[in-house]
Structure formats: C-alpha cells, structure tokens
Design an enzyme around this catalytic site. Structure first.
Site, short mmCIF file in Angstrom:
data_model
loop_
_atom_site.label_atom_id
_atom_site.label_comp_id
_atom_site.label_asym_id
_atom_site.label_seq_id
_atom_site.Cartn_x
_atom_site.Cartn_y
_atom_site.Cartn_z
N CYS A 70 -20.63 114.55 26.39
CA CYS A 70 -20.35 113.84 27.64
C CYS A 70 -18.83 113.71 27.84
O CYS A 70 -18.07 113.46 26.90
CB CYS A 70 -21.00 112.46 27.61
SG CYS A 70 -20.73 111.54 29.13
N CYS A 74 -16.89 106.08 26.81
CA CYS A 74 -17.49 104.79 26.45
C CYS A 74 -17.34 104.58 24.93
O CYS A 74 -17.83 105.39 24.14
CB CYS A 74 -18.95 104.74 26.87
SG CYS A 74 -19.20 105.23 28.60
N CYS A 77 -20.16 104.97 22.20
CA CYS A 77 -21.17 106.01 22.38
C CYS A 77 -20.94 107.24 21.50
O CYS A 77 -19.86 107.84 21.52
CB CYS A 77 -21.23 106.42 23.85
SG CYS A 77 -22.53 107.62 24.16
N CYS A 114 -38.95 106.96 29.49
CA CYS A 114 -37.57 106.96 29.96
C CYS A 114 -36.87 108.22 29.46
O CYS A 114 -36.95 108.55 28.28
CB CYS A 114 -36.82 105.75 29.43
SG CYS A 114 -37.63 104.20 29.76
N CYS A 145 -38.79 106.53 34.17
CA CYS A 145 -37.45 105.95 34.21
C CYS A 145 -36.48 107.05 33.81
O CYS A 145 -36.80 107.85 32.93
CB CYS A 145 -37.37 104.78 33.23
SG CYS A 145 -35.72 104.09 33.04
N CYS A 205 -32.96 98.98 36.27
CA CYS A 205 -32.89 98.59 34.87
C CYS A 205 -31.41 98.54 34.53
O CYS A 205 -30.74 99.58 34.56
CB CYS A 205 -33.62 99.63 34.02
SG CYS A 205 -33.43 99.38 32.25
N ARG A 277 -35.28 93.27 27.76
CA ARG A 277 -35.64 94.31 26.78
C ARG A 277 -34.76 94.27 25.55
O ARG A 277 -33.54 94.33 25.64
CB ARG A 277 -35.54 95.70 27.43
CG ARG A 277 -35.73 96.80 26.41
CD ARG A 277 -35.82 98.15 27.05
NE ARG A 277 -36.96 98.22 27.91
CZ ARG A 277 -37.08 99.07 28.92
NH1 ARG A 277 -36.10 99.90 29.19
NH2 ARG A 277 -38.16 99.08 29.65
S1 SF4 Z 1 -22.64 105.99 27.54
FE1 SF4 Z 1 -22.22 107.94 26.44
S2 SF4 Z 1 -23.47 109.43 27.54
FE2 SF4 Z 1 -23.30 107.66 28.91
S3 SF4 Z 1 -21.51 108.04 30.21
FE3 SF4 Z 1 -20.76 106.89 28.42
S4 SF4 Z 1 -20.09 108.48 26.94
FE4 SF4 Z 1 -21.42 109.49 28.46
#
Ligand code: SF4
Length: 330
Positions: A70, A74, A77, A114, A145, A205, A277
């Site tokens: 990605c 974040c 992550c 999901c 989902c 959600c 949840r």
């Molecule tokens: S949570 Fe992870 S997968 Fe989702 S946008 Fe952020 S870096 Fe990308």
C-alpha cells in the site's frame, strides 16, 4: 473532579433519547472514562440490554483480498510499502477463490463476510472485480462488507447497486492525534468517503485503534468524533493496537487491559444503538478479558483465523468461549 462527583454527573441517556441528545463533549466522555470501573461497566451493560440481546454476538469473517504494497503510511499497518514488516504481498484474489472462502465462513457460522484490500483507493478495473465479489457473496445469503480505502465519484453507488451492506472506513484516532499516525491522506479525506458511503445508503462501519499513544483524552475524543456523526456508525470496530515489528509503532507501550474495557464501555454508552466490535488485538486477549469486553457492551467480533494480516483466535477457540459464556451468534 473526584470519581464520586463524576459518577453523579455523567449523563448516560438510553437509545430512545439518543437522537434527541445534545452532542457529546470530550469532557463528558472523559468523565465516563473516569468512573469507577464497576459503575462504568454496569452502566454500559444496562444500556446494552436496553438495545440488544446481551447474550448474542454478531460474527463476521474478514478476508484480505489484496495484501500489502500500500502507498499509504499508516504507522500501525504491516501493509504499508514504506515499512519492512516481512509481509508477503498478494495481488487481488480471483472472484471464485473469494466466493469459496465466503462459503466456508458461512458454514462456520459467520453472518457477514468482509473483504479488505490494501489500497489508497480502488481503480476502475479493480472495482469491476470487487463488484463481482460483492454480487456473488451476497448471492450466498450473507451480509457483505468491504474496506477498499477512499472512494471516488460514483464508486459508493456502484457498490450499493452490487448489494453491499457495509463499508468499513475507520477514522482511526482522535482528530488532534491523526497526523501523528498518518500523513499521506487526511482525516477530511476519510470523512468524505464516509459521507459518500452514507449518501449511497450503505451502512457505515467506522471505528479506531487504541494503544497508539493517544492517551485517555485521545480515546475520549475518538469516541466523541464517532458518536457525534450525524448518524453514528452502525458498526464501531475498536481495535487494540497489535504492535508490528518494522512499523513506526512497533515499540508502542501496551494499553492497560482495563483501559481497553473502559473504551468499549464508553463506546457502548455513547453509541447505544451501534454494534461495538471487538477487532484487532483479540488474539492477545485472554478469554476472561474478552468476557469483560462482552460485559461492557461489545457485541460483534471477527471470526476465523486471520484478521487481515494479524492472527485472530481460531474459530474453535471462539466456539468454546461462546459455549462457556452461553453466547449465541446473531
Ligand atoms: S491502513 Fe494499511 S492498507 Fe489501509 S491505507 Fe493505511 S497503510 Fe494502506
């Protein structure tokens, strides 16, 4: 404010009055957090019983349909291409493979399936594949989902027409803490996607992650942000950070488990009509801690052995826990 005065002053109106209630303030939410633990859990359980069957828990299965790589940053992550987490990347799965997984999930008692993809947002060609997945999973008689990142244009409408029931898009953390966790897209971007989902008539959600260093006032502010939406999310996932080696939050200090239970209880009180949840971090919880979370108002879990890229308790362990607690699936 002392514990006792907080206890007297906190207003916890039941759902019947919730829509007429003035918006929550962070100070009010913090006062809930500060209640003696037993008082807080008792109030949450009372409201839970007024709005839900206290012995029933909804079960969803979450499948990562596209893993890793990605573009976003974040900090929690494992799927961000910016961090060396050792995660195996996987391209978008084939529709037939996803439908087979959904069939298996249904056979094991999941009512909702999901599908999560590690994207900033889906491109047109990817959308075609995801729409086919939604149509076919829906045809199995399951709720559907997806979590695909940010939506553009008429993508929310397309998902609605394909039969999508829920779209997951978390606000993640308190507004004032957001840019300490994510810098590649803004909170406003996220809220815009949530609006599009709402306007398309899809259930929302949306929740967040605690244990990222946000502090109690940050947790209170996260819940205020969710509860004060024009309509609170139908489903509110509360994740306990799973600190993944290689991510910036790898060494985050663990949250006191009772503080996590408090967060669940405050979420239940502030959003009495929403499913709360128990999400990421459940694998690390004892059965007793999970039971306390159910007592505090959690009534939905992810079910199955993988939660996107982190471990999730095996379905058999969940079955045993449900039997020991006399819980029924919804
Ligand atoms: S949570 Fe992870 S997968 Fe989702 S946008 Fe952020 S870096 Fe990308």
């Amino acid at each position: 404010m002392t514990m006792t005065s907080a206890c007297r002053n906190v207003d916890t109106q039941p759902a019947a009055n919730a829509s007429a209630r003035r918006k929550w303030s962070v100070v009010e939410a913090e006062a809930l957090f500060e209640l003696p633990f037993m008082d807080l859990v008792f109030r949450a359980q009372q409201l839970h019983r007024e709005n839900f069957d206290a012995n029933a828990v909804q079960r969803s299965t979450l499948l990562s349909i596209k893993t890793g790589g990605c573009s976003e940053d974040c900090s929690y992550c494992s799927q961000s291409a910016r961090y060396k987490t050792g995660l195996d990347r996987q391209q978008l799965m084939a529709v037939a493979e996803v439908v087979e997984k959904a069939r298996e999930a249904k056979a094991k008692g999941s009512s909702r399936f999901c599908m999560g993809a590690a994207w900033k947002g889906p491109k047109e060609r990817e959308m075609e594949t995801v729409l086919a997945m939604v149509r076919e999973v829906k045809a199995l008689g399951m709720e559907t989902c997806v979590t695909l990142g940010m939506l553009k244009g008429d993508q929310a409408q397309q998902l609605k027409e394909a039969g999508l029931d829920y779209y997951n898009h978390n606000v993640d953390t308190a507004p004032e803490y957001y840019d300490k966790v994510i810098t590649t897209h803004s909170l406003a971007d996220r809220l815009d996607t949530i609006d599009q989902v709402r306007n398309a008539g899809i259930n929302v959600c949306s929740g967040g992650i605690v244990g990222m260093g946000e502090g109690r006032s940050g947790r209170a502010s996260l819940l205020v942000q969710l509860a004060n939406m024009d309509r609170p999310p139908e489903s509110v996932p509360i994740n306990n950070l799973v600190a993944i080696p290689g991510t910036p939050l790898a060494d985050a200090e663990k949250l006191d488990p009772f503080e996590f239970v408090r967060t669940i209880a405050v979420a239940r009180i502030m959003m009495p009509g929403s499913f709360v949840r128990l999400s990421a971090g459940r694998e690390q919880m004892s059965d007793e801690l999970q039971a306390l979370c159910f007592m505090a108002g959690a009534n939905s879990i992810f079910y199955g052995n993988r939660l996107l890229t982190t471990d999730n308790p095996e379905a058999d362990r969940d079955e045993t826990l449900f039997a020991r607690l006399g819980l029924r699936p919804i």
